[in-house]
Every structure is written in structure tokens, then in C-alpha cells.
Motif scaffolding. Structure first.
Motif, short mmCIF file in Angstrom:
data_model
loop_
_atom_site.label_atom_id
_atom_site.label_comp_id
_atom_site.label_asym_id
_atom_site.label_seq_id
_atom_site.Cartn_x
_atom_site.Cartn_y
_atom_site.Cartn_z
N THR A 1 -4.23 -13.06 -11.38
CA THR A 1 -4.92 -11.80 -11.14
C THR A 1 -3.91 -10.68 -11.21
OG1 THR A 1 -6.41 -12.95 -9.66
CG2 THR A 1 -6.37 -10.57 -9.51
N GLY A 2 -4.25 -9.63 -11.93
CA GLY A 2 -3.36 -8.49 -12.00
C GLY A 2 -3.34 -7.74 -10.68
N LEU A 3 -2.17 -7.36 -10.26
CA LEU A 3 -2.06 -6.57 -9.04
C LEU A 3 -2.34 -5.12 -9.37
CD1 LEU A 3 1.24 -8.06 -7.58
CD2 LEU A 3 -1.10 -8.69 -7.05
N LYS A 4 -3.02 -4.45 -8.48
CA LYS A 4 -3.33 -3.04 -8.66
C LYS A 4 -2.87 -2.28 -7.42
CE LYS A 4 -7.30 -3.77 -11.61
NZ LYS A 4 -8.70 -3.53 -11.84
N PRO A 5 -2.37 -1.06 -7.63
CA PRO A 5 -1.97 -0.26 -6.47
C PRO A 5 -3.18 0.38 -5.80
CG PRO A 5 -1.46 0.92 -8.49
CD PRO A 5 -2.01 -0.42 -8.89
N TRP A 6 -3.39 0.11 -4.54
CA TRP A 6 -4.47 0.67 -3.75
C TRP A 6 -3.85 1.57 -2.68
CZ3 TRP A 6 -9.75 -0.69 -4.15
CH2 TRP A 6 -10.03 -1.73 -5.04
N LEU A 7 -4.43 2.74 -2.50
CA LEU A 7 -4.05 3.60 -1.39
C LEU A 7 -4.86 3.13 -0.19
CD1 LEU A 7 -2.62 6.12 -0.21
CD2 LEU A 7 -4.70 7.37 -0.79
N ASN B 1 -12.88 5.33 -6.97
CA ASN B 1 -13.19 3.92 -6.76
C ASN B 1 -12.63 3.54 -5.40
OD1 ASN B 1 -14.30 3.18 -9.40
ND2 ASN B 1 -12.26 3.71 -10.13
N ALA B 2 -13.51 3.20 -4.46
CA ALA B 2 -13.04 2.92 -3.11
C ALA B 2 -13.85 1.82 -2.44
CB ALA B 2 -13.11 4.18 -2.25
N VAL B 3 -13.20 1.13 -1.52
CA VAL B 3 -13.82 0.13 -0.68
C VAL B 3 -13.62 0.60 0.75
CG1 VAL B 3 -13.77 -2.28 0.05
CG2 VAL B 3 -13.31 -1.70 -2.34
N ILE B 4 -14.72 0.71 1.50
CA ILE B 4 -14.66 1.22 2.87
C ILE B 4 -15.05 0.11 3.83
CG2 ILE B 4 -15.58 2.94 4.47
CD1 ILE B 4 -16.42 4.56 1.92
N VAL C 1 -8.46 2.90 -1.74
CA VAL C 1 -8.79 3.76 -2.88
C VAL C 1 -7.95 3.33 -4.07
CG1 VAL C 1 -8.91 6.12 -3.75
CG2 VAL C 1 -9.28 5.67 -1.31
N LEU C 2 -8.63 3.08 -5.18
CA LEU C 2 -7.97 2.72 -6.43
C LEU C 2 -7.69 3.99 -7.22
CD1 LEU C 2 -7.14 0.12 -7.91
CD2 LEU C 2 -9.40 0.09 -8.93
N ASN C 3 -6.59 4.06 -7.94
CA ASN C 3 -6.22 5.22 -8.77
C ASN C 3 -6.10 6.50 -7.95
OD1 ASN C 3 -6.28 3.55 -11.01
ND2 ASN C 3 -8.41 4.00 -11.40
#
Length: 120
Positions: A19-25, A82-85, A92-94
Motif C-alpha cells: 500500500t502506498g503511504l500518503k501524507p495525512w495532516l 478529502n478528510a476523515v473525521i 486531512v489528505l493533501n
């Protein structure tokens, strides 16, 4: 390194199970924020969200703007955000995107204001 955080092979095809890692705030309820690089499986374990619900946040696929409400999680995808709460944090993505940054700053200010902390 956890198995869900396998590093993508730079020039080769993706291997099954990686799985590619993505930077999330990550913005916590105390108003602190930091960048964390995690994979999709880590997000699903952390939030209890089914992996298929994360598809709406996939930048490669073109999903229309939407909000998904689940038992303990809200996934939002209005235009560029793009966010997950979850109860204790917002992921938050990007977050560095110039179209997303004002909304992220507004969210930080609101969380800090709710905690009675001075807004910078």
C-alpha cells in the motif's frame, strides 16, 4: 515497519499486498497538528472505517462530492478537500494544496477557539 506500511517500489509495478503511504495532516481535539505518513490499512484500523469507504478519497478515481456518515466516522469529499473525521481527530489528505489550505486553517482556528486557546 508494519506490514500495511510497505514501501512502494519506485520504478516497478505495485506488488499485491503493498500500500502506498500518503501524507495525512492530523488535527487533534487539542488543536495540535502534524503530518503522518500512513497507508490505507492503517487508516481503516485507526478509524474502524471499511476500506471501500476510503475509495471516495482516491485521487485517481473521479468520485463526485460526497459525505459518508458511518457509526463512528465521517468521510468528507467536497471538491478538493478529502478528510476523515473521528471523535478525537481529523485526518486531512493533501493539506498542502492551495485550495485546501484555507479550510485546514479555518478548522485549526475553530478547534483552538473551542479549547479557549489563543488563535495565531
Amino acid at each position: 515497519m508494519a506490514e500495511d506500511e510497505a514501501v512502494r517500489v519506485p520504478d516497478g509495478p505495485r506488488r499485491k499486498g503493498t500500500t502506498g503511504l500518503k501524507p495525512w495532516l492530523v488535527i487533534t481535539t487539542s488543536g495540535q497538528s502534524y503530518i503522518e505518513e500512513v497507508g490505507k490499512h492503517s487508516i481503516t484500523r485507526r478509524t474502524g472505517l471499511p476500506a471501500q469507504d476510503l475509495l471516495v478519497l482516491d485521487l485517481i478515481l473521479s468520485y463526485p462530492s460526497m459525505t459518508l456518515g458511518r457509526e463512528r466516522v465521517i468521510v468528507i469529499h467536497p471538491e478538493h478537500i478529502n478528510a476523515v473525521i473521528v471523535a478525537v481527530e481529523v485526518l486531512v489528505l493533501n493539506s498542502n494544496d492551495h485550495l485546501v489550505a484555507p479550510s485546514v486553517q479555518d478548522l485549526r482556528n475553530r478547534v483552538l477557539d473551542l479549547n479557549g486557546m489563543p488563535i495565531r
